[in-house]
Design a protein around this motif. Structure first.
Motif, PDB file in Angstrom:
ATOM      1  N   THR A 235       0.809  -1.303   0.038  1.00 46.50           N
ATOM      2  CA  THR A 235      -0.008   0.117  -0.167  1.00 46.50           C
ATOM      3  C   THR A 235       0.929   1.186  -0.039  1.00 46.50           C
ATOM      4  O   THR A 235       0.655   2.242  -0.783  1.00 46.50           O
ATOM      5  N   TRP A 236       1.759   1.401   0.981  1.00 47.26           N
ATOM      6  CA  TRP A 236       2.553   2.479   1.049  1.00 47.26           C
ATOM      7  C   TRP A 236       3.666   2.666  -0.219  1.00 47.26           C
ATOM      8  O   TRP A 236       3.953   3.845  -0.548  1.00 47.26           O
ATOM      9  N   ILE A 237       4.142   1.769  -0.474  1.00 46.80           N
ATOM     10  CA  ILE A 237       5.062   1.541  -1.541  1.00 46.80           C
ATOM     11  C   ILE A 237       4.339   1.811  -2.790  1.00 46.80           C
ATOM     12  O   ILE A 237       5.073   2.674  -3.677  1.00 46.80           O
ATOM     13  N   GLU A 238       3.216   1.321  -3.251  1.00 43.41           N
ATOM     14  CA  GLU A 238       2.582   1.597  -4.393  1.00 43.41           C
ATOM     15  C   GLU A 238       2.406   3.107  -4.565  1.00 43.41           C
ATOM     16  O   GLU A 238       2.440   3.717  -5.679  1.00 43.41           O
ATOM     17  N   MET A 239       1.945   3.893  -3.404  1.00 45.19           N
ATOM     18  CA  MET A 239       1.696   5.215  -3.432  1.00 45.19           C
ATOM     19  C   MET A 239       2.962   6.225  -3.901  1.00 45.19           C
ATOM     20  O   MET A 239       2.801   7.325  -4.135  1.00 45.19           O
ATOM     21  N   LEU A 240       4.422   5.411  -3.856  1.00 46.27           N
ATOM     22  CA  LEU A 240       5.376   6.083  -4.096  1.00 46.27           C
ATOM     23  C   LEU A 240       5.724   6.040  -5.551  1.00 46.27           C
ATOM     24  O   LEU A 240       6.461   7.263  -6.279  1.00 46.27           O
ATOM     25  N   ARG A 241       5.089   5.092  -6.298  1.00 44.45           N
ATOM     26  CA  ARG A 241       5.340   4.945  -7.795  1.00 44.45           C
ATOM     27  C   ARG A 241       4.720   5.945  -8.406  1.00 44.45           C
ATOM     28  O   ARG A 241       3.693   6.565  -8.215  1.00 44.45           O
ATOM     29  N   ILE A 242       5.388   6.137  -9.653  1.00 42.66           N
ATOM     30  CA  ILE A 242       5.180   6.893 -10.817  1.00 42.66           C
ATOM     31  C   ILE A 242       4.651   6.725 -12.164  1.00 42.66           C
ATOM     32  O   ILE A 242       4.395   7.090 -12.894  1.00 42.66           O
ATOM     33  N   ASP A 243       4.861   5.276 -12.167  1.00 42.69           N
ATOM     34  CA  ASP A 243       4.463   4.655 -13.542  1.00 42.69           C
ATOM     35  C   ASP A 243       3.055   4.671 -13.645  1.00 42.69           C
ATOM     36  O   ASP A 243       2.196   4.755 -12.581  1.00 42.69           O
ATOM     37  N   PHE A 244       2.477   4.666 -14.971  1.00 42.94           N
ATOM     38  CA  PHE A 244       1.282   4.713 -15.217  1.00 42.94           C
ATOM     39  C   PHE A 244       0.263   3.656 -14.629  1.00 42.94           C
ATOM     40  O   PHE A 244       0.540   2.557 -14.552  1.00 42.94           O
ATOM     41  N   SER A 245      -0.748   4.258 -13.928  1.00 44.51           N
ATOM     42  CA  SER A 245      -1.819   3.525 -13.273  1.00 44.51           C
ATOM     43  C   SER A 245      -3.108   3.988 -13.319  1.00 44.51           C
ATOM     44  O   SER A 245      -3.253   5.054 -13.134  1.00 44.51           O
ATOM     45  N   HIS A 246      -4.228   3.372 -13.676  1.00 42.01           N
ATOM     46  CA  HIS A 246      -5.670   3.819 -13.358  1.00 42.01           C
ATOM     47  C   HIS A 246      -5.856   3.973 -11.959  1.00 42.01           C
ATOM     48  O   HIS A 246      -5.138   3.268 -11.027  1.00 42.01           O
ATOM     49  N   THR A 247      -6.545   5.155 -11.623  1.00 48.88           N
ATOM     50  CA  THR A 247      -6.934   5.594 -10.225  1.00 48.88           C
ATOM     51  C   THR A 247      -8.429   5.515 -10.264  1.00 48.88           C
ATOM     52  O   THR A 247      -9.190   5.544 -10.908  1.00 48.88           O
ATOM     53  N   ILE A 248      -8.950   5.327  -8.910  1.00 45.14           N
ATOM     54  CA  ILE A 248     -10.087   5.312  -8.536  1.00 45.14           C
ATOM     55  C   ILE A 248     -10.155   6.156  -7.195  1.00 45.14           C
ATOM     56  O   ILE A 248      -9.423   5.978  -6.162  1.00 45.14           O
ATOM     57  N   LEU A 249     -11.188   7.271  -7.309  1.00 41.74           N
ATOM     58  CA  LEU A 249     -10.963   8.197  -6.264  1.00 41.74           C
ATOM     59  C   LEU A 249      -9.574   8.751  -5.505  1.00 41.74           C
ATOM     60  O   LEU A 249      -9.373   8.890  -4.504  1.00 41.74           O
ATOM     61  N   GLY A 250      -8.888   8.964  -6.628  1.00 44.50           N
ATOM     62  CA  GLY A 250      -7.426   9.757  -6.472  1.00 44.50           C
ATOM     63  C   GLY A 250      -6.464   8.620  -5.888  1.00 44.50           C
ATOM     64  O   GLY A 250      -5.145   8.922  -5.713  1.00 44.50           O
ATOM     65  N   LEU A 251      -7.023   7.104  -5.742  1.00 45.44           N
ATOM     66  CA  LEU A 251      -5.869   6.273  -5.455  1.00 45.44           C
ATOM     67  C   LEU A 251      -5.370   5.290  -6.744  1.00 45.44           C
ATOM     68  O   LEU A 251      -6.578   4.743  -7.206  1.00 45.44           O
ATOM     69  N   ARG A 252      -4.313   4.862  -6.647  1.00 46.69           N
ATOM     70  CA  ARG A 252      -4.174   3.637  -7.729  1.00 46.69           C
ATOM     71  C   ARG A 252      -4.765   2.396  -7.495  1.00 46.69           C
ATOM     72  O   ARG A 252      -5.126   1.925  -6.267  1.00 46.69           O
ATOM     73  N   VAL A 253      -5.091   1.682  -8.549  1.00 49.60           N
ATOM     74  CA  VAL A 253      -5.943   0.620  -8.335  1.00 49.60           C
ATOM     75  C   VAL A 253      -5.320  -0.489  -7.587  1.00 49.60           C
ATOM     76  O   VAL A 253      -5.956  -1.041  -6.926  1.00 49.60           O
ATOM     77  N   ASN A 254      -4.205  -0.413  -7.377  1.00 46.61           N
ATOM     78  CA  ASN A 254      -3.456  -1.482  -6.812  1.00 46.61           C
ATOM     79  C   ASN A 254      -3.278  -1.087  -5.217  1.00 46.61           C
ATOM     80  O   ASN A 254      -3.223  -2.117  -4.321  1.00 46.61           O
ATOM     81  N   VAL A 255      -3.408   0.111  -4.926  1.00 45.59           N
ATOM     82  CA  VAL A 255      -3.565   0.393  -3.374  1.00 45.59           C
ATOM     83  C   VAL A 255      -5.039  -0.051  -3.026  1.00 45.59           C
ATOM     84  O   VAL A 255      -5.205  -0.481  -2.036  1.00 45.59           O
ATOM     85  N   TRP A 256      -6.116   0.302  -3.851  1.00 41.20           N
ATOM     86  CA  TRP A 256      -7.478  -0.169  -3.567  1.00 41.20           C
ATOM     87  C   TRP A 256      -7.392  -1.771  -3.396  1.00 41.20           C
ATOM     88  O   TRP A 256      -7.836  -2.274  -2.418  1.00 41.20           O
ATOM     89  N   VAL A 257      -6.556  -2.500  -4.371  1.00 42.90           N
ATOM     90  CA  VAL A 257      -6.482  -3.920  -4.122  1.00 42.90           C
ATOM     91  C   VAL A 257      -5.985  -4.350  -3.027  1.00 42.90           C
ATOM     92  O   VAL A 257      -6.434  -5.256  -2.319  1.00 42.90           O
TER      93      VAL A 257
END
Length: 308
Positions: A235-257
Motif C-alpha cells: 500500500t505505501w510502496i505503491e503510493m510512491l510509484r510514478i509509472d502509469f496506473s488507473h486511479t479510483i477516487l485519487g488512489l491507484r488501482v493496486n492501492v485499492w486492491v
C-alpha cells in the motif's frame, strides 16, 4: 548534485548464440526455484516429500504466470488493445508486466485443485509456502531494477535510483510528481528495493512466528499473515510509484486492491482461529498419506520386477 545513489544496470539482456536472455526472466526463474526449495524444506517438516511439492509446483507455477499476466492485461488494457496497443505484447512477459494478485489467485487455484486430487492438506501447504513467496517476490523485484521500471517519485535521498539515459526508462517519458518533466540526473525512490527489504523482513517474521506460535495458531494462519504483511507494505510502496496506473477516487488501482485484500486476509485470519484445524492434526494426516504413497510405490516396483 547527488554524490551518493544506486546505479541502474547498464544492460537488461545478454546473448547466448541466437538466444536473447533477459535478466527479468532469470530473476523470475530464480524466485520460483527459491520458493520451491524453501517450501519443500518446510513441507518435509510437516511429513511430506520434495516430490509432492515439485508436482504441485508443476501445476501451480504455470497457472500463476498466466494469472499474473492476465491481471496486468486487465488493469492496463491500453498497452495491448486500442489504437496504440499491440495485442502480441501480451505474450512478451520478458518485457515486464506480471501482477502478483493474478499470480496468487490462479496459482492458488491450481495448487488447490492438485492438492484436492491428492488429498493433501491445503492449509499446510499455504503455511509452508507463505515465507517462500515473500522470498520469491523479493528476488523477482530485481527484474524491475534491470528493466528500469516501477520506481518511485523523485528524491534527494542518498539511496535514490539513478537511471541510464537509454530513452526506455519511465522517468524519461513520464512526468515527475509536480507535473514537470524529470530533469537529467533526477534520482528516484528505489521502490523495488523497498519491497525487497519489506518482503525479506516479512519472511523472517513468518518463520519466527511459525516457530514460536505453531501450537497456538491454526493451519493456514501463516498464509493469512503473509497476505496481510505484503498488502500492508504494498500500500505505501505503491503510493510512491510514478509509472502509469488507473486511479479510483485519487488512489491507484493496486492501492485499492491491497486495502481490500488486507481486510479480507484479516477476516480470514480470525475465521481460521475459530474454525480452522490444528497444524498437528493435519501434519499427522500428511504423514499417513506420505507413508501410504511410499508403500504403494514399493508394491508397484515389486510387481514390475516380478513381471520382468
Amino acid at each position: 548534485m547527488n554524490l551518493a545513489y544506486i546505479p541502474s544496470p547498464s544492460i537488461s539482456t545478454f546473448q547466448i548464440g541466437p538466444l536473447t536472455i533477459h535478466f527479468y526472466a532469470i530473476t523470475m526463474l530464480l524466485g520460483i526455484v527459491a520458493a520451491v526449495w524453501i517450501t519443500s524444506v518446510r513441507w518435509k517438516r510437516y511429513g511430506g516429500t520434495f516430490d509432492q511439492v515439485l508436482d504441485t509446483a508443476l501445476v501451480a507455477v504455470p497457472c500463476g504466470i498466466v494469472g499474473a499476466r492476465l491481471y496486468h492485461v486487465v488493469t492496463t488494457p491500453e498497452r495491448f488493445f486500442g489504437p496504440s496497443g499491440d495485442w502480441v505484447e501480451i505474450f512478451r512477459i520478458w518485457n515486464g508486466g506480471l501482477g502478483i494478485w493474478g499470480a496468487i489467485l490462479l496459482g492458488a487455484l491450481g495448487a488447490w485443485a492438485w492438492m484436492r486430487h491428492k488429498h493433501y492438506p491445503m492449509a499446510l501447504l499455504a503455511d509452508a509456502i507463505a515465507p517462500a513467496l515473500l522470498v520469491a517476490q523479493a528476488i523477482g523485484r530485481l527484474g524491475n531494477w534491470f528493466n528500469q521500471e516501477l520506481y518511485g517519485k523523485p528524491t534527494t535521498l542518498p539511496w535514490g535510483l539513478k537511471l541510464n539515459d537509454t530513452g526506455t526508462a519511465i522517468g524519461n517519458v513520464e512526468q515527475c510528481y509536480d507535473g514537470a518533466s524529470c530533469p537529467t540526473g533526477t534520482l528516484f525512490h528505489p521502490t523495488f528495493l523497498y519491497e525487497m527489504i519489506w518482503n525479506l523482513v516479512g519472511a523472517a517474521l513468518l518463520v519466527w512466528i511459525g516457530h514460536h506460535l505453531a501450537r497456538k495458531l491454526k493451519a493456514g494462519s501463516l498464509f493469512a499473515l503473509y497476505v496481510m504483511w505484503y498488502t500492508l507494505g504494498r500500500t505505501w510502496i505503491e503510493m510512491l510509484r510514478i509509472d502509469f496506473s488507473h486511479t479510483i477516487l485519487g488512489l491507484r488501482v493496486n492501492v485499492w486492491v491491497s486495502i481490500c485484500v488486507f481486510v479480507a486476509a484479516a477476516v480470514a485470519f480470525i475465521i481460521i482461529q475459530k474454525a480452522g484445524k490444528p497444524t498437528a492434526l493435519l501434519a499427522e494426516k500428511l504423514r499417513t498419506l506420505t507413508e501410504l504413497e511410499a508403500r504403494t510405490e514399493r508394491e508397484r516396483e515389486e510387481r514390475a520386477k516380478r513381471t520382468k
